[in-house]
Design a protein around this motif. Structure first.
Motif, PDB file in Angstrom:
ATOM      1  N   LYS A  67       0.696  -1.181  -0.052  1.00 32.06           N
ATOM      2  CA  LYS A  67      -0.060  -0.067   0.051  1.00 32.06           C
ATOM      3  C   LYS A  67       0.865   1.187   0.084  1.00 32.06           C
ATOM      4  O   LYS A  67       1.934   1.216   0.569  1.00 32.06           O
ATOM      5  CB  LYS A  67      -0.833   0.000   1.261  1.00 32.06           C
ATOM      6  N   ASN A  68       0.281   2.155  -0.899  1.00 31.80           N
ATOM      7  CA  ASN A  68       1.175   3.593  -0.853  1.00 31.80           C
ATOM      8  C   ASN A  68       1.031   4.446   0.536  1.00 31.80           C
ATOM      9  O   ASN A  68      -0.146   4.438   0.873  1.00 31.80           O
ATOM     10  CB  ASN A  68       0.823   4.207  -1.808  1.00 31.80           C
ATOM     11  N   VAL A  69       1.971   4.946   0.832  1.00 31.22           N
ATOM     12  CA  VAL A  69       1.790   6.057   2.107  1.00 31.22           C
ATOM     13  C   VAL A  69       2.615   7.353   1.896  1.00 31.22           C
ATOM     14  O   VAL A  69       3.312   7.143   0.716  1.00 31.22           O
ATOM     15  CB  VAL A  69       2.322   5.355   3.462  1.00 31.22           C
ATOM     16  N   TYR A  70       2.728   8.041   2.836  1.00 34.88           N
ATOM     17  CA  TYR A  70       3.503   9.052   2.514  1.00 34.88           C
ATOM     18  C   TYR A  70       4.095   9.712   4.033  1.00 34.88           C
ATOM     19  O   TYR A  70       3.454   9.973   4.792  1.00 34.88           O
ATOM     20  CB  TYR A  70       2.990  10.576   1.956  1.00 34.88           C
ATOM     21  N   PHE A  71       5.411   9.592   3.939  1.00 34.80           N
ATOM     22  CA  PHE A  71       6.226   9.937   5.396  1.00 34.80           C
ATOM     23  C   PHE A  71       6.880  11.408   5.109  1.00 34.80           C
ATOM     24  O   PHE A  71       7.134  11.830   4.082  1.00 34.80           O
ATOM     25  CB  PHE A  71       7.268   8.943   5.704  1.00 34.80           C
ATOM     26  N   PRO A  72       7.159  12.091   6.277  1.00 37.13           N
ATOM     27  CA  PRO A  72       7.801  13.309   6.288  1.00 37.13           C
ATOM     28  C   PRO A  72       9.120  13.275   5.452  1.00 37.13           C
ATOM     29  O   PRO A  72       9.905  12.302   5.575  1.00 37.13           O
ATOM     30  CB  PRO A  72       7.862  13.753   7.542  1.00 37.13           C
ATOM     31  N   TYR A  79      17.276  10.216  14.977  1.00 45.95           N
ATOM     32  CA  TYR A  79      16.973   9.036  14.304  1.00 45.95           C
ATOM     33  C   TYR A  79      17.988   8.292  13.735  1.00 45.95           C
ATOM     34  O   TYR A  79      18.143   7.150  13.590  1.00 45.95           O
ATOM     35  CB  TYR A  79      15.631   9.212  13.382  1.00 45.95           C
ATOM     36  N   ILE A 129      12.910   6.983   9.826  1.00 47.17           N
ATOM     37  CA  ILE A 129      11.660   7.558  10.108  1.00 47.17           C
ATOM     38  C   ILE A 129      10.371   6.534  10.178  1.00 47.17           C
ATOM     39  O   ILE A 129       9.483   6.479  10.815  1.00 47.17           O
ATOM     40  CB  ILE A 129      11.347   8.661   9.408  1.00 47.17           C
ATOM     41  N   ARG A 136       5.574   1.636  16.238  1.00 45.51           N
ATOM     42  CA  ARG A 136       4.172   1.970  16.845  1.00 45.51           C
ATOM     43  C   ARG A 136       3.106   1.053  16.509  1.00 45.51           C
ATOM     44  O   ARG A 136       2.060   0.659  16.911  1.00 45.51           O
ATOM     45  CB  ARG A 136       3.854   3.494  16.447  1.00 45.51           C
ATOM     46  N   TRP A 137       3.251   0.960  15.128  1.00 43.77           N
ATOM     47  CA  TRP A 137       1.782   0.123  14.436  1.00 43.77           C
ATOM     48  C   TRP A 137       2.000  -1.352  14.590  1.00 43.77           C
ATOM     49  O   TRP A 137       0.899  -2.079  14.414  1.00 43.77           O
ATOM     50  CB  TRP A 137       2.189   0.339  13.041  1.00 43.77           C
TER      51      TRP A 137
ATOM     52  N   GLU B  32      -1.361  10.502  10.701  1.00 39.79           N
ATOM     53  CA  GLU B  32      -1.038  10.614  12.218  1.00 39.79           C
ATOM     54  C   GLU B  32       0.159  11.573  12.140  1.00 39.79           C
ATOM     55  O   GLU B  32       0.862  11.936  11.282  1.00 39.79           O
ATOM     56  CB  GLU B  32      -0.801   9.331  13.095  1.00 39.79           C
ATOM     57  N   ASN B  33       0.211  12.245  13.258  1.00 43.74           N
ATOM     58  CA  ASN B  33       1.308  13.247  13.437  1.00 43.74           C
ATOM     59  C   ASN B  33       2.544  12.326  13.397  1.00 43.74           C
ATOM     60  O   ASN B  33       2.627  11.279  14.319  1.00 43.74           O
ATOM     61  CB  ASN B  33       1.255  13.949  14.878  1.00 43.74           C
ATOM     62  N   SER B  34       3.923  12.980  12.963  1.00 39.01           N
ATOM     63  CA  SER B  34       5.008  12.340  13.150  1.00 39.01           C
ATOM     64  C   SER B  34       5.762  12.849  14.456  1.00 39.01           C
ATOM     65  O   SER B  34       5.180  13.837  14.933  1.00 39.01           O
ATOM     66  CB  SER B  34       5.901  12.350  11.879  1.00 39.01           C
ATOM     67  N   MET B  40       2.974  15.305   9.078  1.00 33.97           N
ATOM     68  CA  MET B  40       2.275  14.100   9.349  1.00 33.97           C
ATOM     69  C   MET B  40       2.560  12.884   8.323  1.00 33.97           C
ATOM     70  O   MET B  40       3.322  12.921   7.584  1.00 33.97           O
ATOM     71  CB  MET B  40       0.787  14.590   8.806  1.00 33.97           C
ATOM     72  N   ILE B  41       2.443  11.862   8.730  1.00 35.50           N
ATOM     73  CA  ILE B  41       2.445  10.558   8.163  1.00 35.50           C
ATOM     74  C   ILE B  41       0.997  10.222   7.498  1.00 35.50           C
ATOM     75  O   ILE B  41       0.099  10.132   8.080  1.00 35.50           O
ATOM     76  CB  ILE B  41       2.806   9.492   9.101  1.00 35.50           C
ATOM     77  N   ILE B  42       1.072  10.196   6.370  1.00 34.80           N
ATOM     78  CA  ILE B  42      -0.109   9.782   5.478  1.00 34.80           C
ATOM     79  C   ILE B  42      -0.603   8.497   5.527  1.00 34.80           C
ATOM     80  O   ILE B  42       0.269   7.738   4.673  1.00 34.80           O
ATOM     81  CB  ILE B  42      -0.433  10.677   4.133  1.00 34.80           C
ATOM     82  N   LYS B  43      -1.184   7.668   6.200  1.00 35.40           N
ATOM     83  CA  LYS B  43      -1.442   6.251   6.187  1.00 35.40           C
ATOM     84  C   LYS B  43      -2.056   5.590   4.668  1.00 35.40           C
ATOM     85  O   LYS B  43      -2.626   6.668   3.968  1.00 35.40           O
ATOM     86  CB  LYS B  43      -2.198   5.927   7.533  1.00 35.40           C
ATOM     87  N   PRO B  44      -2.179   4.298   4.489  1.00 36.31           N
ATOM     88  CA  PRO B  44      -2.679   3.883   3.304  1.00 36.31           C
ATOM     89  C   PRO B  44      -4.093   4.569   2.828  1.00 36.31           C
ATOM     90  O   PRO B  44      -4.456   4.921   1.765  1.00 36.31           O
ATOM     91  CB  PRO B  44      -2.600   2.504   3.393  1.00 36.31           C
ATOM     92  N   TYR B  47      -3.825   8.052   1.877  1.00 35.59           N
ATOM     93  CA  TYR B  47      -2.957   8.266   0.763  1.00 35.59           C
ATOM     94  C   TYR B  47      -3.686   7.774  -0.430  1.00 35.59           C
ATOM     95  O   TYR B  47      -3.637   8.495  -1.384  1.00 35.59           O
ATOM     96  CB  TYR B  47      -1.626   7.678   0.808  1.00 35.59           C
ATOM     97  N   GLU B  51      -4.269   9.890  -3.876  1.00 38.45           N
ATOM     98  CA  GLU B  51      -4.075   9.344  -5.193  1.00 38.45           C
ATOM     99  C   GLU B  51      -5.326   9.485  -5.985  1.00 38.45           C
ATOM    100  O   GLU B  51      -5.170   9.582  -7.524  1.00 38.45           O
ATOM    101  CB  GLU B  51      -3.509   7.871  -5.190  1.00 38.45           C
TER     102      GLU B  51
END
Lengths: 509, 509
Positions: A67-72, A79, A129, A136-137, B32-34, B40-44, B47, B51
């Motif tokens: 699955k696609n996501v986006y991280f900072p 870190y 990161i 956490r997940w 969620e907040n990073s 932020m972290i955009i989760k599946p 995101y 898309e």
């Protein structure tokens, strides 16, 4: 007229390969250097290539359950420090954000202001990161495997940048996964290696050698790095993608733990993998010719371009109408599971200039349509993989019937040529003399073309690697994986010590 | 059992709207907040929404002749200084890169090293770096119009971040165009405004008010900023997109000149425009309810989720086979020009938990399939836009016949509800007392819901704007464009001075 054959790109490949590369990029209008050192501007035709790569690869990545996501973009400095080898590997190329404001001083100029208490690093890659989020997940084996991917920009400060191949900022996808046992994590890294290989073969029409990196060339922090190595036309290697089995290194650094089926807390096993805009550089160097870019039909943003030959204004409506009809018919056809991509170039510029533009941009087929073509119903087809002046005459229906086959033939041809090239310049080498001879043909300016992939025995020592790097600027590209080509034991020609199998030595980008 | 009705989200919208918003994001697992403040972290699932937005909007941007490109993340500090208002507007929120290495000091910690001679700013927007390229690319009127777009991350340092709505790093698209005359550049900005409006109405099912920003709220450096303002369920405004006519401001700053048809050198006229991940925040706040996210079928990554009701292991093959067949049939259907998007949730967790997950994620339709459904051929359909327990029974063929219509009905319903909400909380206000009364219902904690869009006369002065901002925390959201609603002249209730037309005042995110 000079009897000498003229080419669109000067210098030719054989004259100065690095300069030819720059000129192809300019001629095809793919990208240019920005005023920010090492950072490129990807222009429309170059970005269209990246969008094609994204679309096809994204499909495959999703089909395999990711699955696609986006991280900072920003990574806290602390870190990076968590994994010792990792920080060691990237510290020298990290861009660091230290302030979050600009303020005007008395001299009227702007200066950084409001210093951060903790500097932020621009991601060179996101293991750290993403690892923090994974910790956490992930709580239990039921949360595994966790399979994610992101399309993002990353920054690695480059001292010797080169468009697409090595830029300070580049675009890529990075996959990150966590698993309940080491076998599954390694299997993930290998499955992705296969996915990349299939994609690069079928969409970039490029054969690659796949294998394992030696210890010295591993991704910083990885247990095993698998790599895909392509050979380009100056016979150097380009690492086009990597997939890492990270063991428990990052999960220990980031405390990614889970309750296993037996109720025991365990660190997860992780993998990561990526390919980047470097694929475009490789494509140019592997398939381009002295007239510019050559694109495989699967990848090309356009597969057919229609060039109207309008000499008199009154011919225009008839010609354009004919062309539009032809487009409609072509768009009903498919190639490689997608609609045929065709466009008409209506710009009012000379036919010769127009035609050369598309040659330089590498579009597989050009069709010229003028009054003669309309009255006769016979189309003039020109193929990018043939001589510029060569043409094929086909009547309309013949052409439509044949189009998918034509594209397939061009695709195959491009692949075969690259495959022959790879074979022709891959060699088993058994003595030090032959080895030095093989690589000595390319001079220090890098303009000469020579060498290739040398399959030679190696005793596994760092000393041999370093000596060869110093003498010949070559490195071990990979220890071939799953190939029986050269997998017999032997003697290292540099040390006389025993060797388990041949490895691939080459100069590399 | 308590007779009190239970909802999935606590608190409810009416209890604490900002907290409800955070809880919906968590419940739908969007983001969620990073640990990097404001990023932020955009989760599946989040995101996947982005898309969908990208895919549909990109199509429209390309259809109107724009080409995608990619420009560097880094902007030299001196570029920003070229346009005085622009730098003034962004200086306070710029992240600055000052070093390009990390080095370990005696304390074993990493510190920034190798300072840059010229600091680099992380793009808050790209007018200046794109302007520099335009000045190289544009020589004559034949190079115009130049129409480009990029999908990128940008950084604007946020002191009070809020997921999706206001984050330090966010994802967006930014279009940049250059034209040979001011009319065409303004027309471009307005065409894009229309494109955005149509997209937001049809894909986000969200009515918006479009108009011009007052001087005080313009994009820094713009001649005119056009805006789209949505109303969310706490009756505040969200600026969901902007389109700027930049006049010759940036072309003068960047020396973008061209030879016009009369052989005269002239500065180009430019435009820029963008929408961002903020669209997702708006969507949540506009359509969500006390059970979580509510997605319009056009936008939802999944339109139908199939929930197998498996009580005994031996039922599983029959149920899954039935479900797969149903999926195949559904995927032959289309809605809004795309294949129906359907998935089966095979996870082995309780049916109730599973069902609630998809409710919270906002999927328009849920279909439960158990032995009873298979034997009777009657499906149980549950709609996200109805009460949780409400169900509709349809036989298989009826359902397939009705599916596109059902989705369309849900889409219309979501839009209509938002449209009524906007109308119900938009009001003509003619006295200062009524105006203060209208906005005073929401307290300073922002938890109370009140106010709305006040259409009031305004004398055009900065004083009135500042007084109202201070007293009521409200701003002029826009001077409505192309709407005859409130376009009669009148008297400013705050100053007694004449006013040309009513403008919209509201609290805003």
């Amino acid at each position: 007229m000079s009897p000498k054959k003229e080419y669109a790109i000067s210098p030719k490949r054989s004259e100065d390969f690095p300069e030819w590369y720059q000129q192809v990029i300019a001629a095809a209008d793919l990208a240019e250097n920005s005023e920010v050192r090492g950072c490129m501007i990807i222009k429309p035709w170059g970005y269209a290539l990246w969008e094609r790569i994204q679309k096809q690869l994204d499909l495959r990545i999703k089909q395999t359950g990711h699955k696609n996501v986006y991280f900072p973009l920003f990574i806290p400095l602390e870190y990076l420090q968590k994994e010792a080898e990792h920080v060691e590997g990237f510290a020298k190329e990290c861009a660091v954000v230290t302030h979050h404001k600009l303020e005007k001083r008395a001299d009227g100029k702007l200066y950084p202001a409001s210093p951060l208490t903790e500097p932020l690093v621009i991601r060179p890659t996101s293991e750290t990161i993403i690892g923090a989020a994974f910790s956490r997940w992930i709580q239990s084996y039921r949360d595994l495997p966790l399979l994610i991917n992101q399309w993002a920009n990353v920054v690695r400060w480059e001292m010797r940048p080169r468009l697409f191949l090595r830029t300070t900022e580049f675009l890529w996808q990075e996959g990150h996964t966590a698993h309940a046992n080491p076998e599954e994590a390694r299997q993930e890294a290998l499955s992705i290696l296969n996915l990349y290989e299939e994609f690069i073969r079928s969409y970039l029409a490029l054969p690659v050698v796949v294998g394992e990196k030696p210890e010295s060339e591993k991704f910083p922090g990885a247990d095993t790095t698998y790599t895909l190595e392509a050979m380009v036309q100056d016979r150097k290697a380009v690492q086009v993608g990597t997939s890492h089995f990270l063991g428990q290194n990052f999960s220990k650094a980031n405390n990614i733990r889970f309750l296993d089926r037996n109720g025991k807390m365990e660190f997860a096993w992780t993998s990561s993998w990526g390919v980047s805009t470097r694929l475009i550089g490789t494509l140019i160097m592997a398939h381009g010719d002295d007239n510019g870019l050559v694109l495989p039909p699967t990848l090309s943003p356009l597969q057919v371009v229609i060039l109207p030959l309008i000499k008199k204004e009154e011919e225009k409506p008839t010609i354009l109408e004919f062309a539009e009809k032809l487009i409609n018919q072509m768009e009903k056809l498919e190639f490689a599971g997608e609609k045929i991509r065709v466009e008409i170039d209506k710009r009012e510029i000379g036919g010769g200039i127009k035609s050369w533009e598309w040659i330089k941009k590498g579009v597989p087929l050009r069709i010229e349509i003028g009054p003669q073509e309309i009255s006769s119903g016979i189309l003039t087809i020109k193929r990018r993989d043939k001589e510029v002046k060569e043409k094929e005459k086909l009547d309309l229906q013949q052409f439509l019937d044949k189009l998918p086959f034509l594209l397939s033939e061009i695709q195959q041809g491009i692949y075969s040529r690259a495959e022959s090239f790879l074979k022709d310049h891959s060699r088993f080498i058994d003595t030090k003399e032959d080895f030095y001879e093989f690589f000595s043909s390319s001079d220090s300016s890098d303009k000469e073309i020579g060498g290739g992939f040398a399959y030679a025995h190696w005793d596994g020592s760092r000393e041999v690697e370093e000596k060869l790097k110093e003498d010949l600027k070559i490195t071990i590209r990979c220890i071939p994986y799953k190939s029986s080509y050269g997998d017999e034991p032997g003697i290292c020609p540099f040390s006389g010590n025993p060797s388990k199998r041949r490895v691939i030595f080459a100069k590399a980008y």
